[in-house]
Write an enzyme that holds these catalytic residues in place. Structure first.
Site, PDB file in Angstrom:
ATOM      1  N   GLY A   1       0.853  -1.316  -0.028  1.00 27.88           N
ATOM      2  CA  GLY A   1      -0.408  -0.567  -0.008  1.00 27.88           C
ATOM      3  C   GLY A   1       0.648   1.350   0.302  1.00 27.88           C
TER       4      GLY A   1
ATOM      5  CB  SER B   1      -4.598  -3.403  -4.488  1.00 26.83           C
ATOM      6  OG  SER B   1      -5.271  -4.640  -5.432  1.00 26.83           O
TER       7      SER B   1
ATOM      8  CG  ASP C   1      -5.982  -8.846  -3.931  1.00 28.56           C
ATOM      9  OD1 ASP C   1      -5.774  -8.313  -2.258  1.00 28.56           O
ATOM     10  OD2 ASP C   1      -7.029  -9.039  -4.247  1.00 28.56           O
ATOM     11  CB  VAL C   2      -0.797  -8.510   0.568  1.00 28.06           C
ATOM     12  CG1 VAL C   2      -0.024  -6.831   0.152  1.00 28.06           C
ATOM     13  CG2 VAL C   2      -2.270  -7.154   0.997  1.00 28.06           C
TER      14      VAL C   2
ATOM     15  CG  ASN D   1       1.230   1.633   4.928  1.00 33.44           C
ATOM     16  OD1 ASN D   1       0.539   1.696   5.639  1.00 33.44           O
ATOM     17  ND2 ASN D   1       0.486   2.219   3.810  1.00 33.44           N
TER      18      ASN D   1
ATOM     19  CB  SER E   1      -5.502   0.838  13.995  1.00 34.03           C
ATOM     20  OG  SER E   1      -6.775   1.817  13.803  1.00 34.03           O
TER      21      SER E   1
ATOM     22  CE1 TYR F   1      -8.845  -0.957   9.412  1.00 39.21           C
ATOM     23  CE2 TYR F   1      -9.159   0.559  11.787  1.00 39.21           C
ATOM     24  CZ  TYR F   1      -8.393   0.151  10.592  1.00 39.21           C
ATOM     25  OH  TYR F   1      -7.182   1.249  10.585  1.00 39.21           O
TER      26      TYR F   1
ATOM     27  CE  LYS G   1      -5.172  -1.408  10.696  1.00 41.61           C
ATOM     28  NZ  LYS G   1      -4.059  -1.954   9.548  1.00 41.61           N
TER      29      LYS G   1
END
Length: 246
Positions: free
Chosen positions: A12, A37, A63-64, A90, A145, A158, A162
């Site tokens: 990213g 990506s 695309d990871v 990242n 995060s 999300y 994280k």
């Protein structure tokens, strides 16, 4: 670890924290593979900025969340630069869902966020680790995060993803010693494109932060570079959030 003449991958790497980190690593003498990506134009622009002042960089698509694409990316970087010394995980995605709307946290949301935010970091670390181990030196930083610390963020999946990144960091740190350090840098609010259209919300948040300011991508990049260069630290979760979680 001296970052000069090292080879780094930043996933990213074309936007936000990733762009700032790519540029800062190049400024410190590293050759940088800027992964993307969907943000090809931004990755190409980041590479051009690095090359314009004499740095060495290349944009690499992958695309990871797809292991085969990650392994192909690693191969492409090795063909270009010869090795891999540093990895900044990242790349991350989110979905904006009210925390208390449990029904909106559907299966596809969980699958998509964990595929990129957690499995993607694991795939990249797994693919890069043999090269680092062969040189008996390497460093990985996973970008977490504060949502993973507080449980609150853009969505419940999300925040949980994280928290998993922070756990992954500690597990990888144990798995990859002694040759490779693995740490996580954990930003709070950062002034990136994700705040576009939410400037009033950002200003309200500033008033609640002890340091009364939102971090810049460059400030987070400074910490990422410092952690990559630190030879005596692994398995650590380092928070950079203006005092938000103090």
């Amino acid at each position: 670890m001296d970052l000069k003449q090292k080879v780094a991958i930043v996933t990213g790497g074309g936007t936000g924290i990733g762009r700032a980190t790519s540029i800062m690593l190049a400024e410190r003498g590293a050759s940088v593979a800027v992964n993307y990506s969907r943000s090809k134009a931004e990755a190409d622009e980041t590479v051009q900025r690095i090359q314009d002042y004499g740095g060495s960089a290349v944009a690499v698509e992958a695309d990871v969340s797809r292991d085969a694409e990650v392994r192909a990316m690693i191969d492409a970087v090795v063909q270009r630069f010869g090795t891999i010394d540093l990895l900044v995980n990242n790349a991350s995605i989110t979905r904006h869902i009210p925390l208390d709307d449990l029904e909106a946290a559907a299966e596809d949301v969980w699958d998509d966020l964990f595929a990129v935010n957690v499995k993607g970091m694991f795939y990249c670390a797994r693919a890069a680790a043999p090269l680092m181990k062969s040189k008996k030196q390497g460093a990985i930083v996973n970008v977490g995060s504060i949502a993973g610390l507080t449980g609150s963020g853009s969505s419940l999946p999300y925040a949980v993803s994280k928290a998993a990144v922070h756990g992954l960091t500690k597990s990888l740190a144990r798995a990859l010693v002694p040759e490779i350090s693995v740490n996580s840098v954990v930003p709070g609010a950062v002034a990136t494109r994700w705040w576009a259209g939410k400037e009033e919300q950002m200003q309200r948040l500033i008033g609640h932060l002890p340091l009364q300011r939102i971090s810049t991508p460059e400030e987070i990049a400074q910490m990422i570079c410092a952690v990559l260069a630190q030879p005596s630290m692994t398995g650590q979760i380092i928070t950079v959030d203006g005092g938000q979680t103090m």
